[in-house]
Every structure is written in structure tokens, then in C-alpha cells.
Scaffold this motif. Sequence first.
Motif, PDB file in Angstrom:
ATOM      1  N   ASP A 106       0.857  -1.177   0.000  1.00  0.00           N
ATOM      2  CA  ASP A 106       0.000   0.000   0.000  1.00  0.00           C
ATOM      3  C   ASP A 106       0.898   1.234   0.000  1.00  0.00           C
ATOM      4  OD1 ASP A 106      -1.648   2.098   0.567  1.00  0.00           O
ATOM      5  OD2 ASP A 106      -2.082   1.478   2.616  1.00  0.00           O
ATOM      6  N   TRP A 107       0.914   1.972  -1.102  1.00  0.00           N
ATOM      7  CA  TRP A 107       1.843   3.101  -1.219  1.00  0.00           C
ATOM      8  C   TRP A 107       1.347   4.331  -0.477  1.00  0.00           C
ATOM      9  CZ3 TRP A 107       6.734   2.428  -2.602  1.00  0.00           C
ATOM     10  CH2 TRP A 107       7.039   1.225  -3.245  1.00  0.00           C
ATOM     11  N   ASP A 108       0.159   4.245   0.122  1.00  0.00           N
ATOM     12  CA  ASP A 108      -0.296   5.359   0.966  1.00  0.00           C
ATOM     13  C   ASP A 108       0.158   5.162   2.418  1.00  0.00           C
ATOM     14  OD1 ASP A 108      -1.621   7.826   1.229  1.00  0.00           O
ATOM     15  OD2 ASP A 108      -3.330   6.819   2.157  1.00  0.00           O
ATOM     16  N   PHE A 109       0.918   4.116   2.665  1.00  0.00           N
ATOM     17  CA  PHE A 109       1.416   3.842   4.011  1.00  0.00           C
ATOM     18  C   PHE A 109       2.223   5.045   4.518  1.00  0.00           C
ATOM     19  CE2 PHE A 109       3.860   1.669   7.286  1.00  0.00           C
ATOM     20  CZ  PHE A 109       2.960   0.722   7.761  1.00  0.00           C
ATOM     21  N   PRO A 110       2.050   5.411   5.811  1.00  0.00           N
ATOM     22  CA  PRO A 110       2.770   6.583   6.308  1.00  0.00           C
ATOM     23  C   PRO A 110       4.260   6.304   6.488  1.00  0.00           C
ATOM     24  CG  PRO A 110       1.541   5.556   8.086  1.00  0.00           C
ATOM     25  CD  PRO A 110       1.171   4.824   6.828  1.00  0.00           C
ATOM     26  N   THR A 111       5.015   6.415   5.431  1.00  0.00           N
ATOM     27  CA  THR A 111       6.445   6.208   5.544  1.00  0.00           C
ATOM     28  C   THR A 111       7.146   6.963   4.415  1.00  0.00           C
ATOM     29  OG1 THR A 111       8.107   4.518   5.945  1.00  0.00           O
ATOM     30  CG2 THR A 111       6.588   4.092   4.161  1.00  0.00           C
TER      31      THR A 111
END
Lengths: 270, 408
Positions: A106-111
Motif C-alpha cells: 500500500d503506497w499510501d502507508f505513512p512512511t
Amino acid sequence: MGHTVLELAADGGKAPAAEAGGAAALQLAEMTVSYGEKPAVFSVDARIPARSMAAIIGPNGAGKSTLLKAALGIVPRLSGKVTVFGEPFRQARHRIAYVPQRASVDWDFPTRVIDVVLMGLYRELGLLRLVRRRHREAALACLDRVGMADFAERQIGQLSGGQQQRVFLARALAQGADLYLLDEPFAGVDAATEKAIIAVLKSLKEAQKTVLCVHHDLATVIDYFDHVLLVNVRKIAEGPAATTFTADNLQATYGGRLASAHIDQLKLPA
Amino acid sequence: MTMVDTFLTALMLQAGYNAALVALGAGLLGIAAGAGGTFLFLRKRALVSDAVAHATLPGVGIAFIVMVLLGGDGRSLPGLLLGSAISATIGLLLVEWVARRTRLAEDAAIGAVLSVFFGIGIVLLTVIQTMSRGKQAGLESFLLGSTAGMLYQDAVVIAVGGGLALLAVLLLRRPMTLVAFDPEYAAARGLEVRLIDLAMMGLVLGVTVIGLKIVGLILIVAMLIIPAVTARFWTDRTEHVVLVAGALGGVSGYLGAALSASAPGIPTGPIIVLVAFGLFLLSLFLAPKRGVLAALLRHRRFQLRVHRRQGLLALAHGEAVLDPLTIRVLRRDGMIRGDLVPTEAGRARAAKALRDERRWEIARKIHQDEAIHGRYDGLTPIETVLTRDEIAEIDRRIGRPVVAGGAA
């Protein structure tokens, strides 16, 4: 780190005994994987030589990615044995770096980009050690190798597909592994990224590392790889690209899915 | 005293012994739930915690019955919590097992475990009401929480449990983050994904159990999830989400408890959840990057950029500008005069826009990639979107720089 001895030996220009005898970087023996009751990979033997640039090739749904994941223990094997540099898989797993398919997270992950690369230093950091300046610099150096140092502070969702793929590669580089397993690293990336990735992979080979990619673009096989493994659930052929990546073997792997006209246009070994 | 005065007194922990205990306990619980729940949220398994929470109820009933049979009055909080922890663990393992070993998906497993365990719990509580021994009054408060008659020992249980939960967060933050972001990569590195998931759920289970007294099993899922969701609005970094969620949870718990102490008959648990929800609403609208207002503003700015760009390109091609908004934008920027004739600055900017457009055209050809197309807005410098080698590739394809559109 368990592999320093081997690295030193490689630096000295003399391969250690286990590898001098031709121990493969990755050896699979009679590996079968099944989702439900239909085998996705059936009784595959493979022997990826150390210091090679190898490709797993086959049609969609042929079990290429599954083969890679089963070798890594991500999906369970029904049968089969995995040997890495002559050692059982479990003892040698820290010498492997894996680059998953881009679409698997998931590229919306907060990182941020740098945080993803720091995940590659997981073994060194352990549970509690703080991220120090040298860790950060090591991660930045890996980002620099893939041309992404300027993007270190970006949230990962702001990257293009090719840039995401580069970040995944940088994370693998940070592991300092000896064997790199990549799942479709060139799928859906731009031309510049493909060039950047292949340059990094070639530099790994020059540094005596081994690279194995799941690869789908038949047109580039001969330019990129020196060892190929043709699979379609079963192994069809394996060996040096120059003798194995032939029209006959491709026909056997792809069956009717690859028109012979298409094969005629491919760059095949001379 | 007015309600506001009582609220302020409660905030200062001056509203009596019980109110102070509740406020501290709720604050600690909020911190533990916010920080621990973040990983649940990141792993996208929020609803498993709801099943776990509902699965505590049979344990409460059975623990009460056992304690009464052993000769007690059945009201010992540690005893009841131990019972709830055991039945919640069984519920959790059942969800796991059903999802892994049968053809049912996890949501079906969650639904089944949640309702069956809750049903068993309600039956047990009903049976207990008919028992002649023990002090059964107040057992049903585990459903929605109750702070009346909270004891010092109860606060200690929450403080110790919350502290352990935070310790677990500290110890497991790296593996839990890795598993939440990229489970396959984690597995390839030799992490036992299933065990880490179980540990994470165990952490959540612990928070749920200590939260039973104050918030109750029905609402505890809100304390686990809302702070993390709220925190996500404010930051793009996992460790900051954890810290902010812990802080938001703590503030919600403390404020909520103080609010409910400021008037008789206001239930504590629901008020805490409503406070957390209030903070969520504020963040939803006001957060600088991900908030709704920020998105609206961004959209408006983007619209103006597009109109400016279209207008400039029209000027560059010598076409008439017709759209009223485009005219307004160009007028405001001093690109055209009142009679729609381009100014000197307007002509220069139009030429520059045309040249930029050409660069992007090449970029779009090279990057068969939606993320890049999405970033095209005509004004973002290409250097911030593409890497250096990608730009070099574009320049290679454009060839030698030629004077495009007249102005340099």
C-alpha cells in the motif's frame, strides 16, 4: 554478519572452497507449490550459478513469482528443498535480498523513502537500536546508487511507479546481500528506470553477487541475462542463456501463446 | 458551581478522589490504546479487535461464577479481567484459525466469533442474575463501561496493563511496521509474520481487557482506531503516527473523563469516544495536507493553474481567450490588458509555457506511467517530479536546445 568471510574471500580473488566446487547460489530440488489442489509449481529443480545474472521466464500464470516466493519461504512448499550457497536455506537466508512486486504494498502507508530503505538495515538495527547517522548515510548511499537520493524525505505515495521500484531496489541494496531475488523489476517502469536498474544489477554481478529476476520481456533476455530458467508450472529448460534461450525451448514454454512469427522477431542467441 | 466550573475542577483533578482516579486511568488507557491501535490500523485489521472485544464477555461471566463458587463475592477486578482475557484469546485464535484453515474469509470469521461469543456472554450474565450468591450488580457495566465506584486497585491495574502495552509497542514497533507495510518482504527476511500478527493482536487484547472497566467492550474498538486514523491526517511517518495517536488517545481519555465528571449521569466511555471523534472531525477538516479544507484549497489552486496555463498557451498560439475565469486569472496576473491584448510580460510567459509544454510532452511519452501523468500540472518544476537521469533522458530526446517560441 555471517557473510563477511565469504566477502573477504571474494575480495581476495579466491572463491571459498564451497563455491570453488561450483556450489550454486540458489539450488531448488523437486520443489512443488500448490494453492488448493492445483499445483502452481510442480517438482522444479533449478541451479542458479553463483555470480550469474539469471532470469525466470514463462507465460502469465506459469508460477514464476510463486517459484520465487516459495524459494524464500513466503508461500509454503508442498515439497522440495532450498539450498543457498551450499547451506540450508534457513542458515543462509540473511545472504538473500528480496525485491517484491511494486503492487504488493500500500503506497499510501505513512512512511518516507528513506524509512523504506532503512527497513533494509533491519537486521543490523534489531528491535531497539536507534537509527544513527551512519545508518542514515548508508541508506542515502543506496538511494544514490539508484538515482533517488534527492527523494529521501518524500512520502512514498508521491513517487512514480519506476521510482517506487528503485526504492525497493535500494532497500535490497541496504541489506548487503550476496543473492538478489527480484520479482518483475522492470514491469511498468519507464525507460530511464529500466536502464538505472539494469546498471545497478550489472554492478552487483561485477561485485561477485548473484542476481535472479522474474522477467517477462523476452526481447531483453539476451541483453540482460546470462542464465535462464524457463518454467510453465514444470521446468522446461535451464542453462546458459546462449544455449537455452532458443526458439524450440520458447515454443515448449509458451505453447500456442507465443506465435512463431513473434519468436522469429526475438533477439535469440547467435 | 456551573458545569464549566466543575469541568475545570475535574480537569485539575480536584473534583474528588474517584473523579481523579477515573481521569488518570482513562488518560493512561487512551495513550496505550492510541499507540497500540495504530499498528492494528496500519495492518488494516481494525475489525479483528471488535471480535476480540466482544469475545471478552463470556470470560467475565465464567470468571464471576468461578469466583463465587470458590467462596468470594465475584467482584474482584483482576479475576474478572483474567477471565475476559482468556475468552478473548480463545476468540482471537478462533478467528485466526477459521480464516487460515477454512474457506471462510476473515470478515466471516470475525462476524461469527463476535456474535456467538457475545451471545454466550449475554446468556451467562442472565443466568448470573438469577444466582442467589455473589454481588452480581454492575456486571453489565462491562458492556459500556462504568466509572462509578472505581477503586485505587482498578487504576493500578489499568496503569500496569497500559505500561506493559506501551513496552510491547516499543519492543515490537519495527517488526510490526515491517509486517504492516510489506508482509512478503518481512517473511522473506525470516520474520514470522503470523507470530508478529498474533503478538500485535495480543497487545490489542491487553488494551481491550484493561479498557473494559472504563469504556466497555462495545466502544473500546473506537479508542483503538480513532486516534490512529486522526493522527494519520497530521503526519506521513509511522513513528509519528504512533506518538500522535498515543497523545490524542490520552487527551481524549482525560478530557472525556473530566467532562463526564462535570455533571451527574453522563457516561464516561461514550463521552471519551465522542471527544476522540471530535478530534477526528477537527483533523478531517483542518489537517494541513490530508484534510478536507486543504484538499479543497488545493483543488481551487490547481484549477487556477490550469486556467492560467490554458490562457498562456492560447496567447502563445495567438488564439482568443474566451473563458471568463481564464480571463480573470490572466488579468490579475497582468498577462493581458483590459481589451484582452497580451502585455509584454504576458507574451514572455506564454512563450515559456509553450516550451515547458514541449518538455512535458516528451516526459509523457517516456513515462507510460499514471503517477507521472497525475503530477503534470504545468507549473511544477520537472526537477521535483523526475530524477536527474530521467530528465537527462528527456533532454537527450529533445536534442540540442533550440530557441522555442521566440523568447528564451
